[in-house]
Motif scaffolding. Structure first.
Motif, PDB file in Angstrom:
ATOM      1  N   THR A 139       0.814  -1.226   0.000  1.00  0.00           N
ATOM      2  CA  THR A 139       0.000   0.000   0.000  1.00  0.00           C
ATOM      3  C   THR A 139       0.845   1.273   0.000  1.00  0.00           C
ATOM      4  O   THR A 139       0.497   2.254  -0.650  1.00  0.00           O
ATOM      5  N   GLU A 140       1.982   1.256   0.722  1.00  0.00           N
ATOM      6  CA  GLU A 140       2.835   2.451   0.783  1.00  0.00           C
ATOM      7  C   GLU A 140       3.739   2.567  -0.441  1.00  0.00           C
ATOM      8  O   GLU A 140       4.056   3.680  -0.877  1.00  0.00           O
ATOM      9  N   GLY A 141       4.139   1.428  -0.999  1.00  0.00           N
ATOM     10  CA  GLY A 141       5.059   1.437  -2.141  1.00  0.00           C
ATOM     11  C   GLY A 141       4.364   1.540  -3.487  1.00  0.00           C
ATOM     12  O   GLY A 141       4.831   2.246  -4.387  1.00  0.00           O
ATOM     13  N   LEU A 142       3.238   0.822  -3.629  1.00  0.00           N
ATOM     14  CA  LEU A 142       2.508   0.828  -4.908  1.00  0.00           C
ATOM     15  C   LEU A 142       1.316   1.782  -4.902  1.00  0.00           C
ATOM     16  O   LEU A 142       0.833   2.166  -5.964  1.00  0.00           O
ATOM     17  N   GLY A 143       0.829   2.129  -3.713  1.00  0.00           N
ATOM     18  CA  GLY A 143      -0.309   3.040  -3.626  1.00  0.00           C
ATOM     19  C   GLY A 143      -1.542   2.356  -3.044  1.00  0.00           C
ATOM     20  O   GLY A 143      -1.674   1.127  -3.079  1.00  0.00           O
ATOM     21  N   GLN A 144      -2.465   3.160  -2.533  1.00  0.00           N
ATOM     22  CA  GLN A 144      -3.649   2.638  -1.849  1.00  0.00           C
ATOM     23  C   GLN A 144      -4.583   1.846  -2.778  1.00  0.00           C
ATOM     24  O   GLN A 144      -5.361   1.017  -2.315  1.00  0.00           O
ATOM     25  N   HIS A 145      -4.505   2.114  -4.106  1.00  0.00           N
ATOM     26  CA  HIS A 145      -5.387   1.369  -5.019  1.00  0.00           C
ATOM     27  C   HIS A 145      -4.978  -0.102  -5.119  1.00  0.00           C
ATOM     28  O   HIS A 145      -5.716  -0.908  -5.699  1.00  0.00           O
ATOM     29  N   TRP A 146      -3.814  -0.447  -4.545  1.00  0.00           N
ATOM     30  CA  TRP A 146      -3.376  -1.847  -4.504  1.00  0.00           C
ATOM     31  C   TRP A 146      -3.762  -2.522  -3.186  1.00  0.00           C
ATOM     32  O   TRP A 146      -3.335  -3.647  -2.907  1.00  0.00           O
ATOM     33  N   LYS A 147      -4.597  -1.846  -2.390  1.00  0.00           N
ATOM     34  CA  LYS A 147      -4.975  -2.392  -1.083  1.00  0.00           C
ATOM     35  C   LYS A 147      -5.643  -3.775  -1.160  1.00  0.00           C
ATOM     36  O   LYS A 147      -5.427  -4.606  -0.276  1.00  0.00           O
ATOM     37  N   PRO A 148      -6.453  -4.071  -2.207  1.00  0.00           N
ATOM     38  CA  PRO A 148      -7.023  -5.434  -2.300  1.00  0.00           C
ATOM     39  C   PRO A 148      -5.946  -6.524  -2.323  1.00  0.00           C
ATOM     40  O   PRO A 148      -6.151  -7.602  -1.772  1.00  0.00           O
ATOM     41  N   LEU A 149      -4.783  -6.240  -2.947  1.00  0.00           N
ATOM     42  CA  LEU A 149      -3.688  -7.213  -2.975  1.00  0.00           C
ATOM     43  C   LEU A 149      -3.116  -7.402  -1.567  1.00  0.00           C
ATOM     44  O   LEU A 149      -2.800  -8.527  -1.157  1.00  0.00           O
ATOM     45  N   ALA A 150      -3.013  -6.289  -0.818  1.00  0.00           N
ATOM     46  CA  ALA A 150      -2.543  -6.356   0.566  1.00  0.00           C
ATOM     47  C   ALA A 150      -3.531  -7.123   1.432  1.00  0.00           C
ATOM     48  O   ALA A 150      -3.139  -7.913   2.305  1.00  0.00           O
ATOM     49  N   ALA A 151      -4.825  -6.900   1.195  1.00  0.00           N
ATOM     50  CA  ALA A 151      -5.866  -7.608   1.951  1.00  0.00           C
ATOM     51  C   ALA A 151      -5.828  -9.104   1.651  1.00  0.00           C
ATOM     52  O   ALA A 151      -6.019  -9.936   2.547  1.00  0.00           O
ATOM     53  N   PHE A 152      -5.544  -9.459   0.391  1.00  0.00           N
ATOM     54  CA  PHE A 152      -5.428 -10.873   0.004  1.00  0.00           C
ATOM     55  C   PHE A 152      -4.267 -11.520   0.754  1.00  0.00           C
ATOM     56  O   PHE A 152      -4.392 -12.640   1.266  1.00  0.00           O
ATOM     57  N   PHE A 153      -3.144 -10.812   0.834  1.00  0.00           N
ATOM     58  CA  PHE A 153      -1.997 -11.321   1.580  1.00  0.00           C
ATOM     59  C   PHE A 153      -2.378 -11.569   3.041  1.00  0.00           C
ATOM     60  O   PHE A 153      -2.054 -12.621   3.610  1.00  0.00           O
ATOM     61  N   CYS A 154      -3.058 -10.614   3.656  1.00  0.00           N
ATOM     62  CA  CYS A 154      -3.415 -10.724   5.074  1.00  0.00           C
ATOM     63  C   CYS A 154      -4.409 -11.848   5.328  1.00  0.00           C
ATOM     64  O   CYS A 154      -4.316 -12.559   6.331  1.00  0.00           O
ATOM     65  N   LEU A 155      -5.368 -11.999   4.421  1.00  0.00           N
ATOM     66  CA  LEU A 155      -6.359 -13.070   4.561  1.00  0.00           C
ATOM     67  C   LEU A 155      -5.674 -14.433   4.511  1.00  0.00           C
ATOM     68  O   LEU A 155      -5.917 -15.308   5.353  1.00  0.00           O
ATOM     69  N   CYS A 156      -4.780 -14.597   3.522  1.00  0.00           N
ATOM     70  CA  CYS A 156      -4.013 -15.844   3.417  1.00  0.00           C
ATOM     71  C   CYS A 156      -3.114 -16.014   4.640  1.00  0.00           C
ATOM     72  O   CYS A 156      -2.951 -17.132   5.157  1.00  0.00           O
ATOM     73  N   GLY A 157      -2.547 -14.900   5.122  1.00  0.00           N
ATOM     74  CA  GLY A 157      -1.649 -14.938   6.263  1.00  0.00           C
ATOM     75  C   GLY A 157      -2.339 -15.387   7.535  1.00  0.00           C
ATOM     76  O   GLY A 157      -1.797 -16.199   8.297  1.00  0.00           O
ATOM     77  N   MET A 158      -3.542 -14.887   7.782  1.00  0.00           N
ATOM     78  CA  MET A 158      -4.276 -15.248   8.997  1.00  0.00           C
ATOM     79  C   MET A 158      -4.566 -16.751   9.055  1.00  0.00           C
ATOM     80  O   MET A 158      -4.551 -17.353  10.129  1.00  0.00           O
ATOM     81  N   ILE A 159      -4.831 -17.351   7.898  1.00  0.00           N
ATOM     82  CA  ILE A 159      -5.097 -18.802   7.857  1.00  0.00           C
ATOM     83  C   ILE A 159      -3.781 -19.574   7.803  1.00  0.00           C
ATOM     84  O   ILE A 159      -3.583 -20.558   8.509  1.00  0.00           O
ATOM     85  N   GLY A 160      -2.857 -19.094   6.955  1.00  0.00           N
ATOM     86  CA  GLY A 160      -1.608 -19.815   6.705  1.00  0.00           C
ATOM     87  C   GLY A 160      -0.703 -19.954   7.909  1.00  0.00           C
ATOM     88  O   GLY A 160       0.047 -20.922   8.003  1.00  0.00           O
ATOM     89  N   VAL A 161      -0.759 -18.995   8.851  1.00  0.00           N
ATOM     90  CA  VAL A 161       0.139 -19.065  10.014  1.00  0.00           C
ATOM     91  C   VAL A 161      -0.459 -19.840  11.177  1.00  0.00           C
ATOM     92  O   VAL A 161       0.193 -19.995  12.219  1.00  0.00           O
ATOM     93  N   LEU A 162      -1.686 -20.337  11.027  1.00  0.00           N
ATOM     94  CA  LEU A 162      -2.271 -21.131  12.108  1.00  0.00           C
ATOM     95  C   LEU A 162      -1.391 -22.360  12.347  1.00  0.00           C
ATOM     96  O   LEU A 162      -0.945 -23.005  11.394  1.00  0.00           O
ATOM     97  N   PRO A 163      -1.154 -22.725  13.595  1.00  0.00           N
ATOM     98  CA  PRO A 163      -0.121 -23.722  13.910  1.00  0.00           C
ATOM     99  C   PRO A 163      -0.599 -25.175  13.877  1.00  0.00           C
ATOM    100  O   PRO A 163       0.009 -26.037  14.496  1.00  0.00           O
ATOM    101  N   VAL A 164      -1.686 -25.449  13.164  1.00  0.00           N
ATOM    102  CA  VAL A 164      -2.269 -26.792  13.172  1.00  0.00           C
ATOM    103  C   VAL A 164      -1.253 -27.846  12.722  1.00  0.00           C
ATOM    104  O   VAL A 164      -1.063 -28.874  13.381  1.00  0.00           O
ATOM    105  N   PHE A 165      -0.577 -27.589  11.592  1.00  0.00           N
ATOM    106  CA  PHE A 165       0.387 -28.569  11.069  1.00  0.00           C
ATOM    107  C   PHE A 165       1.572 -28.731  12.020  1.00  0.00           C
ATOM    108  O   PHE A 165       1.985 -29.840  12.342  1.00  0.00           O
ATOM    109  N   ASN A 166       2.110 -27.618  12.480  1.00  0.00           N
ATOM    110  CA  ASN A 166       3.274 -27.633  13.362  1.00  0.00           C
ATOM    111  C   ASN A 166       2.983 -28.404  14.655  1.00  0.00           C
ATOM    112  O   ASN A 166       3.761 -29.258  15.087  1.00  0.00           O
ATOM    113  N   VAL A 167       1.831 -28.094  15.271  1.00  0.00           N
ATOM    114  CA  VAL A 167       1.441 -28.747  16.527  1.00  0.00           C
ATOM    115  C   VAL A 167       1.163 -30.230  16.288  1.00  0.00           C
ATOM    116  O   VAL A 167       1.528 -31.081  17.101  1.00  0.00           O
TER     117      VAL A 167
END
Length: 457
Positions: A139-167
């Motif tokens: 958002t800061e480097g490419l601009g606020q109109h790229w916020k959907p891409l940042a939101a996609f990263f965060c959505l994937c991140g919230m699920i992807g970092v869950l420790p189910v596999f590790n535990v």
């Protein structure tokens, strides 16, 4: 339900396959060539920065360079280094390690660029606190109109970092190495007990925020790497007569693929071996996924290039050192040819063969600390993603969700959930790498300014 399970499994297999390797390895090679090997030319300077030579308490940020690196390493040094390497050798033989090294060298360049950007383009959360990470440099480097891409990263991140596999894997390791050999009947209750202990330990640390996470990681990670190094050194000294043979075999087998048991790729077994080694390396050091920039973005520094250089050391420590130690332990003890075990059990067999009484228990200590320390940092990553999506005042709710997922991981083996988490974790690389490549010219411009001022000083 069976069809859904298969679809999710196919999805995880697809995203961790050729598409991801093209993005990570292809993108990393581009960054190496584009920068004319710039990060590698300043390895000595990177070590000076890590040692605190340029630390300034008045610089913006929350944690030191060393704490940022150990926080990032606490997630990458884990099951991938101990179980993942064993899987790679069981399928691909010694040559798989060579291609993991190539993946690490490419990953060093990727980490330099992504973590430099994390400091260059820090943003502010809804509370006004300075934050770093792919969502902010998008958002800061490419601009606020790229916020959907940042939101996609965060959505994937919230699920992807869950420790189910590790535990899940840690619970399995405790069962296989400690409980079952000592006659303990493994059941839902024993798994639940493991889960509750992990919840208690994790809660004490993660509810204290980044400062507590970074302080714990900065003590646990170096001490466990040293212990693991000493243990493998004992194995290598005990088997010193065959060490040169197997070290040489890593190089020769990489291009012969004589011990490869997997599927061919691009019409050949060597292609399949390359795919296996590079994939395992990428899974181990996470270069380009976007997790490390969230830790390095919080570093206390006014010079983005410094943090990029420190971050670059991550894949070297993770893959070139820790993964190589695991590989050599498995190779010189010959368990990769004489045992039917796979994953963490194969590594445990190598330790038990050289140190019959206490080897597997010392390995268990390393596995436990590596895995538990990764629980701390992954919660921080998920909380940062939640903060970006739902506001900083709501980020603490993610921790409760995260803690529940620890119980789920310890008591179930739902392949659907494991594959879903695995798949979306890989998808985090898409916005991270595309943005990094787009902003690479700005990193080089910043590097030119930084190194010219360094020479003047």
């Amino acid at each position: 339900m069976q069809n859904l399970d298969q679809c999710i499994a196919d999805f995880a297999s697809f995203v961790w396959g050729l598409p991801l390797l093209i993005i990570l390895i292809g993108g990393g090679l581009f960054l190496i060539i584009y920068s004319k090997f710039l990060p590698f030319r300043y390895l000595g300077h990177a070590i000076q920065v890590l040692r605190g030579k340029y630390d300034n308490p008045d610089d913006p940020g929350e944690i030191s360079h060393f704490q940022a690196l150990t926080t990032a390493l606490s997630t990458t040094i884990g099951m991938g280094n101990i179980a993942g390497v064993a899987v790679a050798i069981a399928i691909g033989g010694p040559g798989a390690m060579f291609w993991m090294w190539i993946s690490a060298i490419v990953g060093m360049s990727t980490k330099f660029f992504t973590c430099t950007l994390a400091v260059m383009f820090r943003g502010k959360d809804s509370n006004g606190a300075i934050q770093g990470g792919p969502m902010y440099f998008i958002t800061e480097g490419l601009g606020q109109h790229w916020k959907p891409l940042a939101a996609f990263f965060c959505l994937c991140g919230m699920i992807g970092v869950l420790p189910v596999f590790n535990v899940n894997q840690l619970t399995q390791a405790i069962n296989d190495i400690v409980l079952i050999p000592n006659g303990v009947q493994v059941s839902f209750l024993t798994n639940l007990s493991v889960g509750l202990v992990l919840v208690a330990m994790t809660s004490l640390v993660i509810l204290g925020g980044l400062n507590r996470i970074s302080k714990v990681a900065s003590k646990l990670v170096p001490s466990m790497v040293i212990l693991y190094f000493v243990l493998v050194l004992i194995i290598l000294i005990t088997n010193i007569e065959v060490l040169p043979k197997y070290f040489k075999l890593i190089f020769t087998d990489a291009f012969a693929a004589n011990n490869f048991n997997g599927d061919s790729f691009l019409g050949g077994m060597v292609g399949g071996l390359i795919l296996l080694g590079v994939r395992r390396g990428a899974f181990s050091n996470e270069a380009g996924i976007g997790t490390a920039p969230m830790a390095h973005g919080a570093a206390k520094t006014a010079e983005p290039i410094r943090e990029g250089l420190v971050a670059m050391l991550g894949p070297a420590i993770d893959t070139l050192i820790v993964c190589t130690l695991t590989a050599l332990a498995i190779l010189v003890t010959d368990v990769w040819q004489t045992s039917d075990a796979n994953g963490v059990s194969l590594t445990a067999s190598a330790f038990a063969k050289t140190m019959p009484v206490y080897g597997k228990y010392l390995l268990m200590i390393c596995i436990a600390v590596f895995s538990i320390s990764s629980l701390f940092s992954y919660s921080y990553y998920g909380m940062k993603c939640a903060s970006f999506l739902f506001g900083a005042h709501n980020k603490h709710y993610f921790n409760y969700f995260y803690i529940v997922s620890i119980i789920v991981g310890a008591t179930t083996s739902l392949s659907l959930m494991l594959n879903l988490i695995d798949g979306v974790f890989a998808l985090m690389a898409v916005p991270t790498m595309l943005t990094t490549i787009a902003l690479a010219p700005k990193v080089l411009k910043e590097a030119k300014r930084y190194f010219s001022t360094l020479k003047k000083a």
